[in-house]
Design a protein around this motif. Sequence first.
Motif, PDB file in Angstrom:
ATOM      1  N   VAL A  54       0.821  -1.220   0.000  1.00 55.00           N
ATOM      2  CA  VAL A  54       0.000   0.000   0.000  1.00 55.00           C
ATOM      3  C   VAL A  54       0.852   1.266   0.000  1.00 55.00           C
ATOM      4  O   VAL A  54       0.339   2.360   0.193  1.00 55.00           O
ATOM      5  N   GLY A  55       2.172   1.128  -0.231  1.00 52.82           N
ATOM      6  CA  GLY A  55       3.037   2.288  -0.416  1.00 52.82           C
ATOM      7  C   GLY A  55       3.775   2.770   0.808  1.00 52.82           C
ATOM      8  O   GLY A  55       4.269   3.905   0.843  1.00 52.82           O
ATOM      9  N   LEU A  56       3.911   1.935   1.827  1.00 50.01           N
ATOM     10  CA  LEU A  56       4.570   2.370   3.058  1.00 50.01           C
ATOM     11  C   LEU A  56       6.028   2.777   2.840  1.00 50.01           C
ATOM     12  O   LEU A  56       6.471   3.785   3.382  1.00 50.01           O
ATOM     13  N   VAL A  57       6.764   2.022   2.055  1.00 49.88           N
ATOM     14  CA  VAL A  57       8.202   2.312   1.884  1.00 49.88           C
ATOM     15  C   VAL A  57       8.398   3.717   1.315  1.00 49.88           C
ATOM     16  O   VAL A  57       9.221   4.492   1.824  1.00 49.88           O
ATOM     17  N   ASP A  58       7.641   4.079   0.295  1.00 51.48           N
ATOM     18  CA  ASP A  58       7.751   5.427  -0.277  1.00 51.48           C
ATOM     19  C   ASP A  58       7.354   6.492   0.733  1.00 51.48           C
ATOM     20  O   ASP A  58       7.992   7.547   0.822  1.00 51.48           O
ATOM     21  N   ALA A  59       6.311   6.231   1.508  1.00 50.82           N
ATOM     22  CA  ALA A  59       5.864   7.198   2.519  1.00 50.82           C
ATOM     23  C   ALA A  59       6.925   7.393   3.598  1.00 50.82           C
ATOM     24  O   ALA A  59       7.171   8.525   4.049  1.00 50.82           O
ATOM     25  N   LEU A  60       7.577   6.315   4.008  1.00 46.56           N
ATOM     26  CA  LEU A  60       8.636   6.418   5.016  1.00 46.56           C
ATOM     27  C   LEU A  60       9.835   7.188   4.478  1.00 46.56           C
ATOM     28  O   LEU A  60      10.423   8.019   5.183  1.00 46.56           O
ATOM     29  N   TRP A  61      10.219   6.933   3.224  1.00 44.35           N
ATOM     30  CA  TRP A  61      11.322   7.683   2.620  1.00 44.35           C
ATOM     31  C   TRP A  61      10.971   9.163   2.528  1.00 44.35           C
ATOM     32  O   TRP A  61      11.821  10.028   2.736  1.00 44.35           O
ATOM     33  N   HIS A  62       9.723   9.469   2.234  1.00 39.47           N
ATOM     34  CA  HIS A  62       9.279  10.864   2.159  1.00 39.47           C
ATOM     35  C   HIS A  62       9.434  11.545   3.525  1.00 39.47           C
ATOM     36  O   HIS A  62       9.901  12.680   3.603  1.00 39.47           O
ATOM     37  N   ILE A  63       9.083  10.836   4.589  1.00 41.33           N
ATOM     38  CA  ILE A  63       9.251  11.394   5.939  1.00 41.33           C
ATOM     39  C   ILE A  63      10.726  11.620   6.229  1.00 41.33           C
ATOM     40  O   ILE A  63      11.126  12.682   6.715  1.00 41.33           O
TER      41      ILE A  63
END
Length: 124
Positions: A54-63
Amino acid sequence: LTSPNEIARALTTMLSTLDSDALNSSLYLIDHFLRRLDSTTQLPKSTPILFEEVGLVDALWHICDNDSDESPTAEIAANILDDFYEQEEEDEVDESMEPTSSGGQFQFHVPSTERIPEGGFNFG
């Protein structure tokens, strides 16, 4: 009843909110789920895979990229990436495309012929 996929998607979506309380709460819940759910529940997929889809890795990198390095939020995001997703990124290297060294010369592997366009390459 809400599916695990819907919960994972909702929590991941909240990581992009401008409300720091919602972002932090979601991040703490995700961290808790990743660290504790797999050992106590019978989900059809492992919790890290469920969140990755559901896109967690990209969201974490964004943070990590947009928050200050020493913030607790960035620290938790970085820890989740390191603990659950770091190995997967390292494994994505295509070894057949890596140069090798033999006899003091570097050698590059040529892709299989089905990937070379008809007529070869033209760099002129």
